[in-house]
Design a protein around this motif. Structure first.
Motif, PDB file in Angstrom:
ATOM      1  N   VAL A 251       0.853  -1.189   0.000  1.00 21.35           N
ATOM      2  CA  VAL A 251       0.000   0.000   0.000  1.00 21.35           C
ATOM      3  C   VAL A 251       0.885   1.234   0.000  1.00 21.35           C
ATOM      4  CG1 VAL A 251      -1.649   1.338   1.357  1.00 21.35           C
ATOM      5  CG2 VAL A 251      -1.920  -1.141   1.159  1.00 21.35           C
ATOM      6  N   ARG A 252       0.524   2.258  -0.770  1.00 23.33           N
ATOM      7  CA  ARG A 252       1.335   3.480  -0.813  1.00 23.33           C
ATOM      8  C   ARG A 252       0.634   4.679  -0.163  1.00 23.33           C
ATOM      9  NH1 ARG A 252       4.880   5.605  -5.189  1.00 23.33           N
ATOM     10  NH2 ARG A 252       6.004   6.165  -3.290  1.00 23.33           N
ATOM     11  N   VAL A 253      -0.672   4.554   0.021  1.00 26.19           N
ATOM     12  CA  VAL A 253      -1.373   5.631   0.733  1.00 26.19           C
ATOM     13  C   VAL A 253      -2.319   4.983   1.734  1.00 26.19           C
ATOM     14  CG1 VAL A 253      -2.788   7.708   0.547  1.00 26.19           C
ATOM     15  CG2 VAL A 253      -1.348   7.028  -1.382  1.00 26.19           C
ATOM     16  N   PHE A 254      -2.167   5.346   3.002  1.00 27.71           N
ATOM     17  CA  PHE A 254      -3.028   4.840   4.061  1.00 27.71           C
ATOM     18  C   PHE A 254      -3.943   5.976   4.501  1.00 27.71           C
ATOM     19  CE2 PHE A 254      -1.008   0.779   4.858  1.00 27.71           C
ATOM     20  CZ  PHE A 254       0.273   0.950   4.384  1.00 27.71           C
ATOM     21  N   ASN A 255      -5.236   5.780   4.329  1.00 27.80           N
ATOM     22  CA  ASN A 255      -6.179   6.822   4.742  1.00 27.80           C
ATOM     23  C   ASN A 255      -6.757   6.512   6.116  1.00 27.80           C
ATOM     24  OD1 ASN A 255      -7.886   9.262   3.609  1.00 27.80           O
ATOM     25  ND2 ASN A 255      -9.247   7.947   4.797  1.00 27.80           N
ATOM     26  N   GLN A 256      -6.556   7.435   7.030  1.00 30.92           N
ATOM     27  CA  GLN A 256      -7.004   7.248   8.421  1.00 30.92           C
ATOM     28  C   GLN A 256      -8.010   8.355   8.751  1.00 30.92           C
ATOM     29  OE1 GLN A 256      -3.046   6.097  10.768  1.00 30.92           O
ATOM     30  NE2 GLN A 256      -2.703   7.682   9.247  1.00 30.92           N
ATOM     31  N   SER A 257      -9.250   8.110   8.389  1.00 31.61           N
ATOM     32  CA  SER A 257     -10.304   9.098   8.702  1.00 31.61           C
ATOM     33  C   SER A 257     -10.881   8.775  10.064  1.00 31.61           C
ATOM     34  CB  SER A 257     -11.383   9.064   7.618  1.00 31.61           C
ATOM     35  OG  SER A 257     -10.949   9.680   6.441  1.00 31.61           O
TER      36      SER A 257
ATOM     37  N   GLY B 153      -6.528  11.027  -2.154  1.00 35.14           N
ATOM     38  CA  GLY B 153      -6.726  10.931  -3.601  1.00 35.14           C
ATOM     39  C   GLY B 153      -5.740  11.799  -4.362  1.00 35.14           C
ATOM     40  N   VAL B 154      -5.513  12.998  -3.848  1.00 31.93           N
ATOM     41  CA  VAL B 154      -4.523  13.885  -4.469  1.00 31.93           C
ATOM     42  C   VAL B 154      -3.151  13.218  -4.458  1.00 31.93           C
ATOM     43  CG1 VAL B 154      -3.231  16.044  -4.127  1.00 31.93           C
ATOM     44  CG2 VAL B 154      -5.728  16.060  -4.017  1.00 31.93           C
ATOM     45  N   ILE B 155      -2.783  12.662  -3.324  1.00 29.92           N
ATOM     46  CA  ILE B 155      -1.467  12.032  -3.200  1.00 29.92           C
ATOM     47  C   ILE B 155      -1.348  10.838  -4.139  1.00 29.92           C
ATOM     48  CG2 ILE B 155      -0.033  10.676  -1.602  1.00 29.92           C
ATOM     49  CD1 ILE B 155      -0.916  12.705   0.581  1.00 29.92           C
ATOM     50  N   ALA B 156      -2.401  10.044  -4.217  1.00 28.74           N
ATOM     51  CA  ALA B 156      -2.363   8.890  -5.119  1.00 28.74           C
ATOM     52  C   ALA B 156      -2.234   9.340  -6.573  1.00 28.74           C
ATOM     53  CB  ALA B 156      -3.623   8.037  -4.937  1.00 28.74           C
ATOM     54  N   ALA B 157      -2.948  10.378  -6.933  1.00 30.65           N
ATOM     55  CA  ALA B 157      -2.870  10.869  -8.310  1.00 30.65           C
ATOM     56  C   ALA B 157      -1.473  11.406  -8.618  1.00 30.65           C
ATOM     57  CB  ALA B 157      -3.929  11.956  -8.535  1.00 30.65           C
ATOM     58  N   VAL B 158      -0.887  12.124  -7.686  1.00 30.77           N
ATOM     59  CA  VAL B 158       0.461  12.654  -7.905  1.00 30.77           C
ATOM     60  C   VAL B 158       1.473  11.506  -7.994  1.00 30.77           C
ATOM     61  CG1 VAL B 158       2.296  14.111  -6.947  1.00 30.77           C
ATOM     62  CG2 VAL B 158      -0.080  14.860  -6.820  1.00 30.77           C
ATOM     63  N   MET B 159       1.295  10.513  -7.145  1.00 31.53           N
ATOM     64  CA  MET B 159       2.193   9.342  -7.203  1.00 31.53           C
ATOM     65  C   MET B 159       2.121   8.678  -8.569  1.00 31.53           C
ATOM     66  SD  MET B 159       1.731   7.464  -3.526  1.00 31.53           S
ATOM     67  CE  MET B 159       2.663   7.968  -2.073  1.00 31.53           C
ATOM     68  N   SER B 160       0.915   8.614  -9.119  1.00 33.18           N
ATOM     69  CA  SER B 160       0.773   7.937 -10.406  1.00 33.18           C
ATOM     70  C   SER B 160       1.289   8.788 -11.565  1.00 33.18           C
ATOM     71  CB  SER B 160      -0.692   7.563 -10.658  1.00 33.18           C
ATOM     72  OG  SER B 160      -1.477   8.705 -10.960  1.00 33.18           O
ATOM     73  N   THR B 161       1.455  10.075 -11.314  1.00 32.20           N
ATOM     74  CA  THR B 161       2.039  10.949 -12.325  1.00 32.20           C
ATOM     75  C   THR B 161       3.489  10.563 -12.572  1.00 32.20           C
ATOM     76  OG1 THR B 161       0.642  12.767 -11.556  1.00 32.20           O
ATOM     77  CG2 THR B 161       2.556  13.350 -12.897  1.00 32.20           C
ATOM     78  N   ASN B 162       4.170  10.250 -11.476  1.00 37.00           N
ATOM     79  CA  ASN B 162       5.594   9.948 -11.565  1.00 37.00           C
ATOM     80  C   ASN B 162       5.922   8.922 -10.492  1.00 37.00           C
ATOM     81  OD1 ASN B 162       8.375   9.875 -11.565  1.00 37.00           O
ATOM     82  ND2 ASN B 162       8.660  12.105 -11.546  1.00 37.00           N
ATOM     83  N   HIS B 163       5.944   7.657 -10.907  1.00 36.92           N
ATOM     84  CA  HIS B 163       6.136   6.576  -9.933  1.00 36.92           C
ATOM     85  C   HIS B 163       7.542   6.553  -9.355  1.00 36.92           C
ATOM     86  CE1 HIS B 163       2.278   4.375 -10.264  1.00 36.92           C
ATOM     87  NE2 HIS B 163       2.245   4.894 -11.478  1.00 36.92           N
ATOM     88  N   ALA B 164       8.435   7.337  -9.907  1.00 34.96           N
ATOM     89  CA  ALA B 164       9.796   7.381  -9.379  1.00 34.96           C
ATOM     90  C   ALA B 164       9.879   8.216  -8.108  1.00 34.96           C
ATOM     91  CB  ALA B 164      10.752   7.940 -10.426  1.00 34.96           C
ATOM     92  N   LEU B 165       8.888   9.036  -7.879  1.00 41.88           N
ATOM     93  CA  LEU B 165       8.929   9.899  -6.704  1.00 41.88           C
ATOM     94  C   LEU B 165       8.694   9.098  -5.433  1.00 41.88           C
ATOM     95  CD1 LEU B 165       6.916  13.009  -7.936  1.00 41.88           C
ATOM     96  CD2 LEU B 165       9.335  12.969  -7.301  1.00 41.88           C
ATOM     97  N   SER B 166       9.432   9.429  -4.386  1.00 47.56           N
ATOM     98  CA  SER B 166       9.191   8.786  -3.098  1.00 47.56           C
ATOM     99  C   SER B 166       7.950   9.386  -2.458  1.00 47.56           C
ATOM    100  CB  SER B 166      10.397   8.996  -2.178  1.00 47.56           C
ATOM    101  OG  SER B 166      10.476  10.363  -1.811  1.00 47.56           O
ATOM    102  N   ALA B 167       7.422   8.674  -1.493  1.00 48.85           N
ATOM    103  CA  ALA B 167       6.264   9.183  -0.750  1.00 48.85           C
ATOM    104  C   ALA B 167       6.611  10.506  -0.088  1.00 48.85           C
ATOM    105  CB  ALA B 167       5.822   8.161   0.287  1.00 48.85           C
TER     106      ALA B 167
END
Lengths: 593, 153
Positions: free
Chosen positions: A166-172, A350-364
């Motif tokens: 998992v690359r994004v954990f949502n804790q609402s 969702g924003v973070i996931a979209a940005v991650m998918s823009t450039n998978h080379a970027l670290s979290a």
């Protein structure tokens, strides 16, 4: 649905890119948080055009979180929902017993998690329902909130194989204590474990690219649920509002102080703090959360399927334009009343996931930094909150408990309501396309301690202060303080930290809900109470840091209300401190690079 | 038992104020009334271990804590459940697997510095805690008490 074509849309069409005007998710036009045109979100009023996550260009490029796995750690998720199923991947877990559902179906006992999931990753352009911010992200769900053991926490937060990719954990979710809590991982192995795991997963998940933990700040500005009762200001039923200050400051909850939790507060459809959002110096960003969906717009998202369960049921016909089996949603599979920092967090996820998918080379870590760097100031003219009180000399004086937008010495604008502002997906996406590295490796200083023994005079702006000299040359990302002080009425206190560059951050606002002393006289003050501030982001750590505690209340009796239900309401007094408070000692550590 | 006396005030709020607030204020259940309990010390704090028919009188006569037991604390009887697991911080270079095996515990998770260990179902958690605390390989121990404190926000 009214179709509008602007120059951007026409240009996109010319390039063969899809236009939002041709969107095929029937309820998308009411999702103001994705594109605010002044629509009403099925409520009785409209928001302000432009107050949204700025997603149009990202959507036009088809960037939607492909290849990024997001975990919804919540009440569960209906992973067979028609507007979620296509994005669901294997890995969901059912932690609850006796649900009648298998181990890989995260039974949602409430509906909250299903709504959260829709905000993140409801399938886009499928002629169905709504659209997530990252409408092609991979989704898993965990009903951790229904069975909160450490085993379930580990399995759902990336520590075991079940959630290792998992690359994004949502804790609402969160908790809002009334008692101060001693924060010493050095002697508390549970706290140590949580710190170590979140640090490890943040840095090392998914083959070293890391993961982001997104966290809701809380919904306690007006009042909060401490587990057994609601904590309300003493003048609440007389129309009071706690002098404009938050009952729950985000720093009251130590999980919000974890550097690796990207804490998010909530804005409404006008880009202003929602009526309920907790706030504080540990907030990073402020994303759309909406109001309650009847009078003012809330979130339009997925709901438990059918007209018997969830927020949208047959019984709700007439409460807004969507609910109750209307023509817009005959099956009651969607809701227009989802809100909370519970919504702000998944919008950020969702924003973070979209940005991650823009450039998978970027670290979290880099993606987090991009979201901060490109966040957009909102509610620019908010003046902050000043607290007037009568000091020990009988004079009326004013304490600036919450500042207006302040620019720190590194040029970052910050507001305790909004952190660095609203995530701007298009801006973050655009930057993500152009870089493979944003920040150097994270470094953390050891806890540094100062013994103070400084008096905090009652009802005085003078306050008590203590200075710590820091030799480290790090560029600051977050500062954490652990404070030990004696005081018989903690909500009187404002706690400030001032950087070597002169930036002042209020770590804990006065008139907060730390009222536990009224019920437990054994509480004498703070004992290693942890707080954090992001306000010094980008400043240099080296130099003198000043901690101040200001007693803002000389009234002999001050009270709060404990509300269980309408038949059990208690007005509980807190007497003023008979002696001056004392700052005994404090520690500080810095996360930076 | 309440530590302080609370004054129950019939709030003479205006109907609109109460209604407006109650539109969003949920009605909560009144605190649990504990019929029978036993005072136990867990993790250095005092709790009331709730004695039920399931707990049994024989067990109730022993100071003990078992997985599944409920304990209450505070003015409003906040209830937590013992899960049967322990948080353990170990000394440097400790073989956590060996530690668990030696003490008859199940290793749930470790990252080398801390660990989560689970006791058998019938183990007295207070006794296990003492054994762990007295082991030279262990720096600190905490019995897990879960109370579902986190709420959706």
């Amino acid at each position: 649905m009214k179709v509008q074509f602007n120059k951007l849309t026409l240009a996109m069409l010319g390039l063969g890119l899809s236009s939002m005007a041709l969107a095929s998710d029937p309820l998308y036009p009411q999702q103001w948080h994705l594109h605010n045109t002044g629509q009403d979100g099925f409520s009785a009023s409209s928001g302000t055009p432009g107050q949204d996550l700025n997603t149009q260009l990202t959507q036009a490029f088809g960037i939607a979180g492909v290849g990024v796995k997001v975990a919804v750690i919540d009440t569960g998720v209906q992973i067979d929902h028609p507007d979620l199923a296509q994005n669901v991947v294997t890995g969901s877990l059912n932690f609850m017993e006796d649900t009648g559902y298998p181990a890989d179906y995260p039974f949602d006992y409430h509906g909250h998690g299903t709504s959260v999931a829709g905000l993140i990753a409801a399938v886009g352009n499928n002629n169905e329902g709504v659209r997530g911010v990252a409408s092609s992200a991979s989704l898993v769900g965990y009903n951790y909130l229904g069975a909160q053991s450490m085993e379930a926490w580990l399995a759902s937060h990336g520590a075991t194989k079940e959630s290792a990719d998992v690359r994004v954990f949502n804790q609402s979710y969160g908790f809002s204590p009334i008692d101060p809590i001693t924060y010493l991982p050095e002697t508390d192995p549970e706290l140590a474990l949580i710190e170590q795991v979140t640090a490890d997963v943040s840095a090392n998940a998914q083959y070293g690219r890391g993961a982001v933990f997104v966290k809701s700040a809380g919904n306690g500005y007006r009042y909060f649920n401490t587990g057994n009762f609601f904590v309300l200001p003493g003048d609440f039923f007389a129309g009071g509002n706690n002098l404009g200050l938050p009952m729950h400051n985000s720093n009251q909850s130590y999980d919000n102080v974890n550097y690796f939790n990207f804490v998010t507060s909530a804005t409404d459809a006008n880009g202003q703090r929602t009526s309920y959002s907790s706030v504080g110096s540990n907030v990073w960003v402020s994303a759309p959360g909406g109001e309650y969906g009847r009078d003012f717009p809330a979130m339009v998202t997925t709901d438990l399927m059918g007209c018997e369960d969830g927020s949208n049921t047959s019984a709700g016909l007439g409460e807004n334009q969507l609910h109750g089996g209307t023509e817009y949603d005959p099956s009651c599979d969607y809701t227009s009343t989802m809100n909370g920092t519970s919504s702000a967090a998944p919008n950020t996820s969702g924003v973070i996931a979209a940005v991650m998918s823009t450039n998978h080379a970027l670290s979290a870590r880099d993606v987090r930094a991009l979201v901060v760097d490109t966040a957009r100031k909102t509610d620019n003219d908010h003046p902050g909150v000043a607290l007037d009180f009568v000091n020990a000399q009988g004079e009326t004086v004013s304490y600036q408990a919450i500042d207006a937008w302040q620019e720190n010495a590194a040029g970052y604008a910050f507001h305790a309501y909004y952190g660095f502002g609203t995530p701007d997906l298009d801006a973050a996406m655009s930057k993500a396309r152009m870089t493979n590295s944003v920040l150097p490796q994270l470094q953390t200083t050891e806890w540094q301690n100062v013994t103070a023994d400084v008096a905090i005079p009652d009802a005085s702006l003078a306050g008590g202060e203590s200075v710590m000299k820091v030799e480290s040359n790090l560029t600051v990302e977050q500062v954490q303080v652990r404070l030990t002080l004696d005081h018989a009425r903690l909500p009187d206190l404002a706690i400030e930290l001032i950087s070597p560059a002169g930036t002042r951050s209020v770590l804990l606002t006065p008139r907060n809900g730390l009222v536990g002393q009224a019920l437990n006289p054994e509480i004498t003050g703070f004992d290693s109470q942890i707080m954090a501030s992001n306000q010094f982001y980008g400043e240099n750590a080296k130099g003198d840091w000043t901690l101040r505690a200001v007693d803002t209340n000389g009234e002999e009796v001050f009270s709060f209300i404990a509300y269980i239900n309408r038949d059990n309401i208690f007005q509980i007094p807190l007497n003023n401190n008979a002696e001056d408070g004392v700052i005994k000692s404090w520690d500080m550590r810095i996360f930076g690079h | 038992m309440l530590k302080v006396t609370l004054t129950s005030l019939a709030i003479l709020a205006s109907g609109s104020a109460l209604a407006a607030a109650n539109g969003h204020l949920k009605e909560l259940a009144v605190p649990v009334q504990i019929e029978q309990s036993q005072t136990v010390e867990v993790n250095g704090q005092t709790y009331q271990r709730i004695i039920t028919q399931a707990t049994g009188q024989e067990v109730a006569d022993t100071i003990a804590l078992f997985a599944g037991d409920q304990v209450a604390q505070g003015a409003f009887n906040q209830v937590s459940k013992a899960t049967g697991t322990f948080f353990v911080a170990v000394t440097p270079n400790t073989d956590v697997k060996a530690l668990a095996k030696d003490l008859g515990l199940t290793l749930v998770f470790t990252n080398g510095e801390t660990a989560v260990l689970r006791a058998s179902e019938d183990a007295n958690l207070l006794q296990v805690s003492d054994v762990l605390r007295n082991d030279s390989r262990v720096d600190s121990v905490k019995i897990e008490l879960s109370r579902n404190k986190n709420k959706p926000e």
